[in-house]
Write a protein that holds these residues in place. Structure first.
Motif, mmCIF file in Angstrom:
data_model
loop_
_atom_site.group_PDB
_atom_site.id
_atom_site.type_symbol
_atom_site.label_atom_id
_atom_site.label_comp_id
_atom_site.label_asym_id
_atom_site.label_seq_id
_atom_site.Cartn_x
_atom_site.Cartn_y
_atom_site.Cartn_z
ATOM 1 N N PHE A 1 -25.463 51.204 -8.241
ATOM 2 C CA PHE A 1 -24.319 51.997 -8.659
ATOM 3 C C PHE A 1 -23.061 51.642 -7.866
ATOM 4 C CE2 PHE A 1 -28.035 54.202 -10.099
ATOM 5 C CZ PHE A 1 -27.663 54.680 -11.353
ATOM 6 N N SER A 2 -21.944 52.079 -8.427
ATOM 7 C CA SER A 2 -20.640 51.687 -7.895
ATOM 8 C C SER A 2 -20.362 52.222 -6.502
ATOM 9 C CB SER A 2 -19.531 52.155 -8.854
ATOM 10 O OG SER A 2 -19.592 53.568 -9.048
ATOM 11 N N ASP A 3 -21.123 53.219 -6.031
ATOM 12 C CA ASP A 3 -20.903 53.773 -4.695
ATOM 13 C C ASP A 3 -22.013 53.385 -3.717
ATOM 14 O OD1 ASP A 3 -22.959 55.282 -5.746
ATOM 15 O OD2 ASP A 3 -22.154 57.217 -5.112
ATOM 16 N N ASP A 4 -22.758 52.325 -4.024
ATOM 17 C CA ASP A 4 -23.862 51.890 -3.158
ATOM 18 C C ASP A 4 -23.411 50.912 -2.068
ATOM 19 O OD1 ASP A 4 -25.828 53.391 -4.378
ATOM 20 O OD2 ASP A 4 -26.441 51.810 -5.757
ATOM 21 N N LYS A 5 -22.150 50.888 -1.755
ATOM 22 C CA LYS A 5 -21.618 49.897 -0.818
ATOM 23 C C LYS A 5 -22.269 49.971 0.557
ATOM 24 C CE LYS A 5 -17.703 50.552 1.214
ATOM 25 N NZ LYS A 5 -16.286 50.726 1.592
ATOM 26 N N ALA A 6 -22.480 51.181 1.069
ATOM 27 C CA ALA A 6 -23.053 51.331 2.415
ATOM 28 C C ALA A 6 -24.414 50.666 2.516
ATOM 29 C CB ALA A 6 -23.143 52.803 2.800
ATOM 30 N N MET A 7 -25.151 50.692 1.433
ATOM 31 C CA MET A 7 -26.464 50.073 1.386
ATOM 32 C C MET A 7 -26.391 48.589 1.758
ATOM 33 S SD MET A 7 -28.736 49.806 -2.099
ATOM 34 C CE MET A 7 -27.550 48.657 -2.845
ATOM 35 N N VAL A 8 -25.338 47.927 1.306
ATOM 36 C CA VAL A 8 -25.152 46.503 1.596
ATOM 37 C C VAL A 8 -24.441 46.306 2.933
ATOM 38 C CG1 VAL A 8 -23.919 44.425 0.838
ATOM 39 C CG2 VAL A 8 -25.204 45.793 -0.820
ATOM 40 N N GLU A 9 -23.392 47.088 3.183
ATOM 41 C CA GLU A 9 -22.618 46.899 4.411
ATOM 42 C C GLU A 9 -23.460 47.136 5.662
ATOM 43 O OE1 GLU A 9 -18.929 48.902 4.719
ATOM 44 O OE2 GLU A 9 -17.921 47.502 3.379
ATOM 45 N N ASN A 10 -24.414 48.021 5.577
ATOM 46 C CA ASN A 10 -25.253 48.306 6.737
ATOM 47 C C ASN A 10 -26.232 47.187 7.056
ATOM 48 O OD1 ASN A 10 -24.034 50.804 7.062
ATOM 49 N ND2 ASN A 10 -25.589 51.910 5.895
ATOM 50 N N MET A 11 -26.329 46.203 6.169
ATOM 51 C CA MET A 11 -27.315 45.143 6.373
ATOM 52 C C MET A 11 -26.709 43.744 6.311
ATOM 53 S SD MET A 11 -30.783 46.544 4.511
ATOM 54 C CE MET A 11 -31.727 45.226 5.288
ATOM 55 N N VAL A 12 -25.385 43.635 6.528
ATOM 56 C CA VAL A 12 -24.811 42.291 6.585
ATOM 57 C C VAL A 12 -25.369 41.567 7.810
ATOM 58 C CG1 VAL A 12 -22.725 42.919 5.338
ATOM 59 C CG2 VAL A 12 -22.759 43.097 7.843
ATOM 60 N N VAL A 13 -25.425 40.234 7.736
ATOM 61 C CA VAL A 13 -26.046 39.432 8.786
ATOM 62 C C VAL A 13 -24.964 38.821 9.675
ATOM 63 C CG1 VAL A 13 -27.555 37.483 9.296
ATOM 64 C CG2 VAL A 13 -27.991 38.925 7.289
#
Length: 553
Positions: A173-185
């Motif tokens: 969904f369009s507000d799932d950004k934290a899901m990705v930002e919390n796991m950048v390498v």
């Protein structure tokens, strides 16, 4: 407001291209009223007006994965507010399991083309480009505005399927950004201030001439796009080191190891939003590789090696998510949160992405009356010639869609009306085979919903629902609630899920048309409950117009 007068020119242009018209018939009567708005009526037709109740609803977060069109940047609209769009995509090898010996990366660059049109030839062999055209706009705001861009290695695995979903379909969904930002390498692969430049991309290389002199030479020219040079040493270790190159055996293994790129933007000064062609994006790696030659030795310093020049390409393909961070205006938030479901709203806010839609209900009492007077209750002699819903744009320069270009208010080209209860197009959409070869955005021209400027200066979207009304008044169809949204492509009728469904009477609204999700634009319309203000604004209230013919005596 832009996007309002061009359609007048299309009336003639439609005959200049290969256009197929499909006009619905009512028994043996096949005359269709010609663009009937505000009393433009054939002498043998009569007019009925049906009141409607129209109000808006916020959609909240929407499904936003694997769209064909994605946004990157910041769009600031004075009517709605600000949207920041970030993007994450998987990356795959163009050719799996490349043959490698002792590779050393010399250069690595990312290239994502923009949607541009070649305009003319410039100097030194370059091509001059322009942004899209009147119907295909891919950049919004100040095209020269700088923004900060960070590109990270994504560490969150974007799944193909969701075992927990009833249909096994993975939705993000369009507000799932934290899901990705919390796991950048690690640290960004790139960080810097950049622009969406309209200049062609020139790729230079150092070339040694016959005289031994080394000069820079343009070895490749590409259309304008996002061109980023990455650190060769970092990618040499990431992809081609002895420890990591085993991950290149196939794309299944590679996508689990290198989980893609995450693009994050931050506004610096003026806002700018682009729609890059991410699906055509590539990462190109230029390298030297050293192959062991047959020399009678297999190890040690005497082993002979041959130099090989190689290019390895990675494509920005696979699963994607477009994230929308919205900071909406108070007026917009208040309006969509306080809808009058009984009388309707005085204004309708339609906003693409994670925005808003409108719910439209036709007056049941009036429809039942018409069933008796001109419908099946009166026999089959009355002919329903045409029925239209006309939505007028609030073109106020202070808080509406009007004003000069500096307000950066861009109206969507088209609206889409559909059966909200059954989550599908109405019959007039399905029966309209009108095509416009040079631009599919104008397909189903008879169904309408295309922005137009009327002779009195008002701006309107007219949607034809003749067969829908005929089936209700003269047939057995049900008068269902209708949904109204902005659309980016009238030919796409699939739906995307809402993260949080809402209820409209006996209808649970679980999704919205997909084509509205990938449209960042919005418009402010007059609703069904427009109060008199001394300026005649009440005449702009949305209503259903029905034109019919009775047999001549």
């Amino acid at each position: 407001m832009t996007n309002s007068s061009f359609l007048k020119k299309l009336v003639f242009a439609l005959t200049a291209f290969s256009v197929v018209l499909f006009v619905s018939c009512d028994d043996d009567f096949n005359l269709l009223g010609a663009d009937v708005i505000d009393g433009d009526i054939h002498s043998d037709m009569e007019r009925e007006e049906v009141s409607v109740v129209a109000y808006d609803r916020p959609t909240g977060a929407v499904q936003a994965n694997n769209m064909t069109q994605n946004q990157l940047g910041v769009y600031d609209n004075p009517v709605f507010g600000k949207t920041v769009s970030n993007f994450v995509t998987q990356v795959v090898m163009a050719s799996e399991n490349p043959t490698l010996y002792e590779p050393v990366v010399d250069s690595v660059y990312l290239y994502i083309p923009y949607y541009t049109t070649a305009k003319e030839a410039g100097e030194d062999g370059e091509t001059i480009y322009e942004w899209g055209n009147s119907l295909n706009t891919y950049i919004f705001g100040d095209p020269e505005a700088k923004f900060n861009l960070k590109i990270y290695q994504n560490g969150y695995y974007l799944r193909d399927t969701d075992p927990g979903a009833t249909d096994n379909t993975q939705r993000y969904f369009s507000d799932d950004k934290a899901m990705v930002e919390n796991m950048v390498v690690g640290q960004p692969l790139f960080e810097g201030d950049t622009t969406f430049s309209l200049k062609e991309v020139r790729i230079d290389a150092k070339v040694t001439g016959d005289d031994g002199n080394v000069t820079d030479k343009v070895v490749e020219r590409k259309k304008p796009g996002l061109y980023i040079q990455f650190d060769p040493a970092r990618f040499n270790e990431l992809f081609f080191s002895q420890a990591n190159r085993g991950n290149l055996i196939n794309n299944t293994v590679f996508k689990n190891y290198f989980r893609g790129l995450y693009f994050k933007v931050e506004q610096l000064d003026k806002a700018v939003m682009n729609i890059p062609d991410f699906a055509s994006g590539t990462i190109t790696v230029k390298m030297r590789d050293y192959e062991a030659l047959t020399s009678g030795t297999t190890a040690g310093p005497d082993l002979e090696k041959g130099l090989i020049r190689k290019t390895v390409t990675f494509n920005l393909k696979g699963n994607t998510i477009n994230f929308f961070d919205n900071t909406y205006n108070t007026d917009f938030n208040t309006a969509v949160s306080n809808s009058d479901v009984t009388l309707g709203d005085d204004r309708l806010y339609l906003k693409g992405g994670a925005g808003s839609m409108a719910v439209v209900s036709l007056n049941d009492a009036k429809i039942n009356e018409l069933i008796q007077t001109i419908g099946k209750g009166a026999g089959n002699n009355v002919l329903i010639n045409e029925a239209n819903l006309v939505f007028y744009v609030d073109n106020n320069a202070e808080n509406g869609m009007g004003g000069n270009a500096s307000r950066n208010v861009v109206a969507p080209w088209r609206l889409y009306l559909y059966d909200l209860k059954n989550r599908k197009p109405i019959i007039d959409y399905s029966m309209d085979a009108t095509t416009y070869q040079s631009n599919p955005k104008l397909d189903k021209y008879n169904f309408g919903g295309i922005i137009d400027t009327l002779s009195d200066g008002r701006i309107a979207y007219k949607i034809r629902l003749t067969n829908h009304i005929k089936n209700i008044i003269k047939g057995d169809s049900t008068n269902v609630k209708l949904g109204l949204v902005v659309t980016d492509n009238i030919n796409i009728i699939t739906n995307y899920k809402l993260k949080t469904p809402f209820t409209e009477g006996d209808i649970q609204v679980k999704d919205v048309p997909y084509s509205s999700v990938q449209n960042l634009l919005g418009t402010k319309l007059y609703g069904s409950n427009v109060p008199a203000d001394g300026n005649g604004s009440e005449k702009n209230g949305v209503k259903l117009e029905i034109y019919y013919s009775k047999p001549k005596e």
